[in-house]
Design an enzyme around this catalytic site. Structure first.
Site, mmCIF file in Angstrom:
data_model
loop_
_atom_site.group_PDB
_atom_site.id
_atom_site.type_symbol
_atom_site.label_atom_id
_atom_site.label_comp_id
_atom_site.label_asym_id
_atom_site.label_seq_id
_atom_site.Cartn_x
_atom_site.Cartn_y
_atom_site.Cartn_z
ATOM 1 N N ARG A 114 66.625 -4.870 16.667
ATOM 2 C CA ARG A 114 65.763 -6.037 16.878
ATOM 3 C C ARG A 114 66.089 -7.044 15.781
ATOM 4 O O ARG A 114 65.397 -7.148 14.784
ATOM 5 C CB ARG A 114 64.279 -5.656 16.852
ATOM 6 C CG ARG A 114 63.842 -4.707 17.943
ATOM 7 C CD ARG A 114 63.504 -5.335 19.282
ATOM 8 N NE ARG A 114 64.599 -5.822 20.095
ATOM 9 C CZ ARG A 114 64.482 -6.068 21.404
ATOM 10 N NH1 ARG A 114 63.354 -5.856 22.032
ATOM 11 N NH2 ARG A 114 65.491 -6.541 22.091
ATOM 12 N N PHE A 150 59.144 -13.285 22.569
ATOM 13 C CA PHE A 150 59.757 -12.026 22.967
ATOM 14 C C PHE A 150 61.039 -12.385 23.729
ATOM 15 O O PHE A 150 61.121 -13.466 24.321
ATOM 16 C CB PHE A 150 58.812 -11.149 23.799
ATOM 17 C CG PHE A 150 59.460 -9.837 24.137
ATOM 18 C CD1 PHE A 150 59.724 -8.912 23.138
ATOM 19 C CD2 PHE A 150 59.866 -9.548 25.422
ATOM 20 C CE1 PHE A 150 60.402 -7.730 23.413
ATOM 21 C CE2 PHE A 150 60.539 -8.359 25.712
ATOM 22 C CZ PHE A 150 60.798 -7.456 24.709
ATOM 23 N N THR A 151 62.029 -11.495 23.699
ATOM 24 C CA THR A 151 63.356 -11.821 24.241
ATOM 25 C C THR A 151 63.297 -12.363 25.681
ATOM 26 O O THR A 151 63.811 -13.444 25.968
ATOM 27 C CB THR A 151 64.268 -10.571 24.222
ATOM 28 O OG1 THR A 151 63.572 -9.505 24.865
ATOM 29 C CG2 THR A 151 64.615 -10.152 22.810
ATOM 30 N N TYR A 168 51.731 -1.781 53.296
ATOM 31 C CA TYR A 168 52.380 -3.004 52.835
ATOM 32 C C TYR A 168 51.334 -4.033 52.422
ATOM 33 O O TYR A 168 51.427 -4.658 51.374
ATOM 34 C CB TYR A 168 53.249 -3.564 53.973
ATOM 35 C CG TYR A 168 54.142 -4.695 53.537
ATOM 36 C CD1 TYR A 168 55.408 -4.450 53.021
ATOM 37 C CD2 TYR A 168 53.708 -6.019 53.633
ATOM 38 C CE1 TYR A 168 56.223 -5.485 52.616
ATOM 39 C CE2 TYR A 168 54.521 -7.056 53.223
ATOM 40 C CZ TYR A 168 55.782 -6.789 52.717
ATOM 41 O OH TYR A 168 56.585 -7.816 52.308
ATOM 42 N N LYS A 174 53.980 -0.683 29.515
ATOM 43 C CA LYS A 174 53.403 -0.465 28.181
ATOM 44 C C LYS A 174 51.891 -0.306 28.325
ATOM 45 O O LYS A 174 51.346 0.771 28.160
ATOM 46 C CB LYS A 174 53.742 -1.636 27.266
ATOM 47 C CG LYS A 174 55.244 -1.777 27.065
ATOM 48 C CD LYS A 174 55.603 -2.826 26.051
ATOM 49 C CE LYS A 174 57.104 -2.853 25.869
ATOM 50 N NZ LYS A 174 57.530 -2.869 24.493
ATOM 51 N N PHE A 179 72.147 -8.285 24.130
ATOM 52 C CA PHE A 179 71.936 -6.972 23.496
ATOM 53 C C PHE A 179 71.874 -5.841 24.513
ATOM 54 O O PHE A 179 72.117 -4.698 24.190
ATOM 55 C CB PHE A 179 70.662 -6.979 22.640
ATOM 56 C CG PHE A 179 69.414 -7.302 23.416
ATOM 57 C CD1 PHE A 179 69.029 -8.615 23.620
ATOM 58 C CD2 PHE A 179 68.627 -6.292 23.940
ATOM 59 C CE1 PHE A 179 67.881 -8.910 24.350
ATOM 60 C CE2 PHE A 179 67.479 -6.579 24.667
ATOM 61 C CZ PHE A 179 67.100 -7.894 24.878
ATOM 62 N N ASP A 195 50.023 -12.645 26.324
ATOM 63 C CA ASP A 195 50.895 -11.535 26.709
ATOM 64 C C ASP A 195 50.206 -10.275 26.197
ATOM 65 O O ASP A 195 50.175 -9.998 25.001
ATOM 66 C CB ASP A 195 52.280 -11.707 26.074
ATOM 67 C CG ASP A 195 53.229 -10.562 26.447
ATOM 68 O OD1 ASP A 195 52.743 -9.504 26.886
ATOM 69 O OD2 ASP A 195 54.452 -10.722 26.276
HETATM 70 N N1 F0G Z 1 56.240 -8.901 26.576
HETATM 71 C C1 F0G Z 1 56.329 -8.021 25.575
HETATM 72 C C2 F0G Z 1 55.527 -8.233 24.344
HETATM 73 C C3 F0G Z 1 57.178 -6.916 25.694
HETATM 74 O O1 F0G Z 1 57.255 -6.061 24.691
HETATM 75 C C4 F0G Z 1 57.925 -6.754 26.877
HETATM 76 C C5 F0G Z 1 58.875 -5.650 27.025
HETATM 77 C C6 F0G Z 1 57.785 -7.690 27.898
HETATM 78 C C7 F0G Z 1 56.930 -8.752 27.712
HETATM 79 C C8 F0G Z 1 58.552 -7.572 29.179
HETATM 80 O O2 F0G Z 1 58.013 -6.540 29.930
HETATM 81 O O3 F0G Z 1 59.864 -4.853 30.122
HETATM 82 O O4 F0G Z 1 57.923 -4.844 31.707
HETATM 83 O O5 F0G Z 1 59.620 -6.620 31.821
HETATM 84 N N2 F0G Z 1 59.350 -4.999 26.059
HETATM 85 C C9 F0G Z 1 60.287 -3.889 26.152
HETATM 86 C C10 F0G Z 1 60.647 -3.400 24.776
HETATM 87 C C11 F0G Z 1 61.468 -4.163 26.983
HETATM 88 O O6 F0G Z 1 61.445 -2.458 24.707
HETATM 89 O O7 F0G Z 1 60.117 -3.876 23.767
HETATM 90 P P1 F0G Z 1 58.907 -5.665 30.945
#
Ligand code: F0G
Length: 481
Positions: free
Chosen positions: A389, A132-133, A80, A266, A455, A223
């Site tokens: 997208r 980003f979303t 832990y 990623k 989405f 990021d």
């Molecule tokens: N920033 C970027 C540029 C991303 O592409 C993503 C995730 C995140 C932050 C968030 O990271 O998913 O680990 O919480 N992109 C995914 C996509 C969801 O399908 O493009 P996460």
């Protein structure tokens, strides 16, 4: 990366890895694909993977892992607090990024949540090359506003600009002056800018953004989720960086930023995430939130096995062969589609091949979600699952109005080291058929619309029986499959 010439003159990308573990895939007949997409509310997020032939939804958490990553997972130290696995990951981050502190989190958006809680206050703004979303959702949730100041080229689907993810320095300065530096929570640069087609920024541009942040005393956050692709593009497209190693470019980027965060789904090709900084104050502020939302400070919600895999994955990202695979396959796919007249984002970026739904379906207004319709249509025509997208991925304004997205893209992600070239060729073939039959495709409307990140699990309905018509035409032209 070997620079090969082919004897026959045909150019194609070459895999610098071999497949040693496989997963069986199913390709179900078109009538079943039609039923599956209807059951999924015409939203590819809601399809069951058993009904999907090629899952090009995302590159998140689905990259192929290497033998070394899998081997490292067996060595994970499960404790832990004070796990050796954490120390290894922290040391790798220090080695590659030169940062003293690594703060673990369960994935990228967890980092965004904490950053927003630390820095964003009601009325503050966050200028960025592009949103980003999940990033935007967290900033808005904390009362802040996202202000995008990319170069004009970012909004052009077809372009020859090698760095469409660059920040427009003049626009950024204007925004800072207009609102006042005190209102700026931080400036955010996104590597491999996701929503405009995986487009990179240049090292030169990031250097200029840093200089501007210094002039106004602003915090610069990177990021780095899509850093691998951005590194490849800096190495291959930025003349002044040609002789730098990937390791050197990584370090230069990192030295310019106050805080870096990433999705380990990623970057690092596993599952997890984290933040890095050299700043004691930021470290202490961010750290407070980890036990609250993530877990103890030496795992942050991640499995120790995944942390071992990220450590190896980060090291593997320094290998040009490894980071070339995605962008080169994407470039191949984009070029083949262009030859067949299918409109794609150019120059090809990272993450995936991006189809321009606005041109592909120029008979469907944005309010009827052409990119979402195209995602559903491609699934019917191929069993390939892509991701919308575009406007569907946008959030309604607080007053309920629906902003139309700058771009309407169908993203076909190529997770790293996963698909073969023949699978890419199959997708190109099906997209070509779809393009020739594009007038059969119609629009969509929401029938169930969640307030946040709609989405993901929103359900839609076609505005006519176009999915049935499309499936019937496919069957007549190509049979069941
Ligand atoms: N920033 C970027 C540029 C991303 O592409 C993503 C995730 C995140 C932050 C968030 O990271 O998913 O680990 O919480 N992109 C995914 C996509 C969801 O399908 O493009 P996460």
């Amino acid at each position: 990366m070997v620079n090969l010439k082919f004897y026959t003159g045909e150019q194609f990308p070459l895999e610098m890895h071999k497949v040693r573990i496989v997963q069986k895939l199913n390709l179900i007949p078109v009538t079943e694909r039609l039923r599956a997409v209807q059951a999924a509310g015409t939203n590819t997020f809601l399809l069951k993977n058993e009904d999907v032939y090629l899952d090009m939804l995302t590159d998140s958490g689905v990259n192929a892992m290497s033998d070394r990553q899998l081997a490292a997972m067996m060595e994970a130290d499960d404790s832990y607090a004070g796990s050796q696995t954490f120390s290894k990951l922290e040391a790798k981050c220090t080695e590659l990024f030169g940062t003293n502190y690594f703060i673990p989190a369960h994935q990228g958006r967890a980092c965004e949540n904490i950053l927003a809680q630390v820095f964003v206050t009601p009325g503050s703004i966050v200028p960025m090359n592009y949103h980003f979303t999940t990033t935007k959702a967290h900033i808005v949730l904390n009362g802040g506003t996202v202000v995008e100041t990319p170069i004009e080229e970012a909004y052009k689907v077809t372009s020859t600009h090698p760095f469409k993810g660059n920040m427009d320095l003049e626009k950024l300065e204007q925004v800072v002056q207009e609102h006042g530096p005190d209102k700026v929570a931080f400036v955010r640069m996104e590597a491999g800018t996701n929503l405009i087609g995986g487009q990179p920024f240049s090292l030169e541009n990031l250097t200029q953004v840093r200089a501007l942040c210094d002039r106004y005393g602003l915090v610069l956050v990177l990021d780095a989720s899509l850093l691998a692709d951005n590194l490849y593009f800096i190495k291959t497209r930025e003349e002044s960086c040609r002789d730098l190693s990937i390791r050197e470019i990584t370090r230069r980027i990192s030295d310019l930023c106050d805080i870096l965060y990433f999705s380990g789904r990623k970057l690092g090709c596993a599952r997890g995430g984290g933040l890095m900084t050299n700043n004691d104050k930021f470290y202490n502020q961010i750290r407070e939130f980890i036990p609250l939302y993530e877990g103890f400070l030496t795992y942050g919600g991640m499995s120790v096995r995944e942390m071992e895999a990220i450590t190896v994955g980060l090291e593997e990202t320094m290998d040009l062969d490894m980071i070339s695979h995605g962008p080169q396959f994407i470039a191949y796919m984009a070029e083949e589609l262009q030859k067949r007249g299918v409109p794609v984002v150019t120059p090809p970026g990272g993450l995936g091949c991006h189809i321009d739904a606005m041109q592909f379906l120029d008979h469907i207004p944005q309010s009827q979600y052409p990119a979402g319709a195209l995602a559903a249509a491609l699934y019917i025509a191929s069993g390939v699952r892509g991701m919308e997208r575009g406007t569907m991925s946008e959030q309604r304004e607080p007053d309920g109005t629906e902003p139309l997205a700058d771009m309407e893209l169908l993203r076909l992600a190529l997770p790293r080291r996963v698909f073969t070239l023949s699978q890419v060729k199959y997708t190109v073939d099906r997209l070509t058929w779809l393009y020739e039959n594009r007038r059969l495709i119609g629009g969509l409307k929401f029938v169930e619309e969640p307030e946040t990140l709609r989405f993901f699990f929103g359900r839609l309905a076609p505005l006519s029986d176009w999915p049935e018509q499309l499936a019937a035409k496919f069957k007549a032209d190509l049979g069941d499959y």
